[in-house]
Each structure stands twice: as C-alpha cells, then as structure tokens.
Design an enzyme around this catalytic site. Structure first.
Site, PDB file in Angstrom:
ATOM      1  N   GLY A 126      99.825  86.016  28.977  1.00 14.87           N
ATOM      2  CA  GLY A 126     100.522  85.690  30.215  1.00 14.87           C
ATOM      3  C   GLY A 126     101.812  86.465  30.391  1.00 14.87           C
ATOM      4  CE1 TYR A 148     103.500  73.237  32.926  1.00 13.25           C
ATOM      5  CE2 TYR A 148     105.745  73.093  33.759  1.00 13.25           C
ATOM      6  CZ  TYR A 148     104.778  73.750  33.017  1.00 13.25           C
ATOM      7  OH  TYR A 148     105.101  74.923  32.367  1.00 13.25           O
TER       8      TYR A 148
END
Length: 380
Positions: free
Chosen positions: A41, A168
């Site tokens: 990522g 999250y």
C-alpha cells in the site's frame, strides 16, 4: 511479497524453533527481520523505497513486505503460518481494511469487525512468536469528535469518535488497548503511530473509496478531460494536515529503531501547516491546469470538520526533522510540491514530482512503477 535484500532465502516452516522465540523475548536478537504487513500500500511502498534507496535498511537486516495475496490476516491460521515462515523479530503493522469517508459511512460494521480480527491476529501472533517490537499504524480518526484543539496523544479515549467512521476508529483504538495490556501483563513494548492525512505514490485513486488527495486528483483529471465542472463533495471547509508518505516512512523507521514508549506518538506536520479541503482542491486544479468551474456539493458530508493534531511530542524527540512541504510561500512567490501519477503506457505509471511557480512548471524526478489498482485509462 517482496524480500529485501533479494538474495535472502525463504525460510521453511520446519526451520522454526521455539528457542528462537525465548531469545527474542529476552531481547537477545541479531540483525532485525522486519515483517511489514500491508507492504503493497501507500505507506508500505514508501517504507520499501526508503529501505532500498535511502539506506534505511542496515547491513544484515531482512525486510519482508507482505501483501494481501500472501496471507489473509483476518484468519488466525494464515497469520500464524506467515509468521512461522518468516520468523520476524520486528513488525510494522500497516494492514487494514481502509476507505474514504463515504465507504466508512456505508460499512461501519465491516470496518469494525475486519480490522479487529486483523489487529488481534497480528498482535497476538507477534506475542506468541516472540516478536521484540511491533509498530502499528493508527489514524487521527481515533480521537474524540467533541474535544478541545489541538489534540494530542493523551486524549484518544476521552470520548466517542466521529459518527461517520466509528467502526474503523474504535478498531484502531483497540490496538492501543492491546499494546498497553501486553506491556502490563508481559512487559512487551509494542507501540503505535498516529499519522495525519497521507499522500504520495501508490495511493488508491478510486473516487468512491479513496482518501481526500487521490480522490481529488482523479476527479480533477476527469473534469479536465471531459470539459466538465469539478464536483467536490462537501463544503471545502474541513481542515486537514497532510503528510507526504516518504516523510512518514522515514519516521516509521525512527520509531522502530529509537522510540521506546508504549504510548502512541502523533506523526504530523505542525498546526501551522493545516489546510482546508478547498486549499487542496485549488492546488490540484493548478497542477492540472484546470480552469473550469468548481462546484462544492454541500449535500454531501464534510466528515469531521476539524481534527488538528499537535506534534509537540514528535518535536521533542526530533526537533530538526524536515517535512516535505505541501505548500510554502512568501509575499513574492508561491512554491508547492505535489506527487501525481501519469499513465505513459498501458498499466505503467510514473510518479512525477512537480514544483510549481505561477509561470513555471518543472519536473524534478521520475520513478516508474507498476500499479494494477487503477484503471488503465485513468490518466493520460
């Protein structure tokens, strides 16, 4: 998966010896074997670049950069298998289910459950295999929605996070709880960093699911290509601090080697470098030469309007660290740096580092990369 140096042989499961675990837990380890989860990522690729190209990796060390293709970290069995294969002494934990504001709003339960599984598996397996240190990546969304500013590391648990991404946020908060419990019960000094909004090469340019900067880049490109207005979700008033991914990577390596606290640390530019989303829109539009209409769709949420972070703790340790400026200037000139991918062949992107002045555009660096995560026709 990538291993650095590339000559490093792959370890087989039969090589694992639990005496190695006891030695690691006692701190008697040789050169580090660093396992980077989420290694493909934005931040993982930046760390890889710093390790390879800026001498961030030291002699004798091995760096293993995992992607989701190597293991499903929501599975305890697959997580344990990858640890048994590579026997890391240290872990940088970046892997997560991530997304932009509107994906979080749609899927709070998924963000909670999937990230809780990932984080518990990585931290518990690190403990089981005697990993000396884990550095996990949090987010400023962990901080309370209703608080005083600037926020610092001490207020993380002092109230509910913003309702837009509470799944999250709570999952990330639990990393801090897990780290503190590991220290209390086992004396392990696992820690976490809290970066502000990141931007840089290898980001996710999906308009629906990406973060602020890559989403704006994609939208601006399409608006110019199609001759249409640039549609920006929200009012543009939201304030954000942007940190360049290579700066963050350099700080991750410092935390891994030097930072000795369990308590997390904010990694961010200063409060004086905070920008509105409108500032970011103007910068991207200038970079693309977009002169069309910009429409702010106020029917869409701004998310948390303000989450100004205080980097005083970082500055106490690293008073002279130089951040790559998103924007800097004085009365006589405007001087900005951006990092944009440009498609030059099918599926080949080049990250172009551009310095802009009012009447000048200068390319100062090029780095070819492969990226299957964006559409082939995304950029020209």
């Amino acid at each position: 998966m990538k291993i650095w140096p590339p000559s490093e042989p792959s370890l087989q499961e039969t090589d694992f010896n639990y005496s190695d675990t006891r030695e690691q837990m006692n701190g008697s380890v040789g050169p580090m074997r660093v396992l980077v989860t989420g290694g493909s990522g934005l931040v993982g690729r930046a760390i890889e670049r710093v390790v390879k190209e800026e001498s961030g990796g030291r002699e004798g060390e091995t760096w293993i950069f995992l992607s989701s293709k190597d293991a499903n970290l929501m599975s305890a069995e697959e997580t344990r298998a990858v640890f048994q294969k590579h026997r890391p002494t240290h872990v940088i934990h970046l892997a997560a289910m991530v997304g932009g504001l509107f994906r979080n709003m749609r899927q709070n339960l998924d963000f909670w459950r999937n990230n809780v599984h990932i984080n518990d598996n990585v931290l518990h397996t690190s403990q089981e295999f005697g990993v000396v240190k884990v550095v996990s990546c949090l987010s400023t969304c962990v901080f309370p929605d209703k608080t005083t500013y600037p926020i610092d590391e001490t207020v993380m648990h002092n109230g509910a996070p913003h309702e837009s991404n509470y799944g999250y946020a709570y999952a990330k908060r639990m990393i801090d709880v897990h780290n503190r419990a590991l220290f209390q019960q086992y004396g392990l000094k696992y820690t976490a960093v809290i970066p502000t909004n990141m931007f840089g090469p290898h980001d996710n340019y999906n308009i629906e699911d990406g973060h602020v900067m890559p989403g704006l880049i994609h939208k601006t490109y399409l608006a110019k290509k199609e001759g249409k207005p640039l549609q920006v979700w929200g009012s543009g008033r939201a304030l954000r601090q942007f940190i360049y991914s290579l700066d963050l990577a350099r700080l991750f390596l410092w935390v891994l080697r030097e930072y000795d606290e369990v308590e997390p640390i904010i990694l961010s530019v200063g409060e004086e470098d905070e920008l509105t989303v409108k500032d970011a829109v103007d910068a991207v539009a200038e970079a693309f030469g977009f002169e069309g209409e910009v429409i702010y769709d106020t029917s869409k949420s701004d998310g948390q309007i303000k989450k100004t972070a205080n980097n005083a703790k970082l500055r106490k340790y690293l008073p002279d660290f130089k951040f790559t400026p998103f924007k800097q200037g004085d009365q006589h000139k405007r001087f900005s740096i951006y990092v944009f991918p440009i498609l030059v062949k099918r599926r080949i992107l080049i990250d172009v580092f551009l310095f802009f002045q009012p009447s000048r555009r200068l390319v100062i660096g090029l780095q070819p990369i492969m990226t299957p995560s964006v559409n082939e026709d995304l950029f020209i």
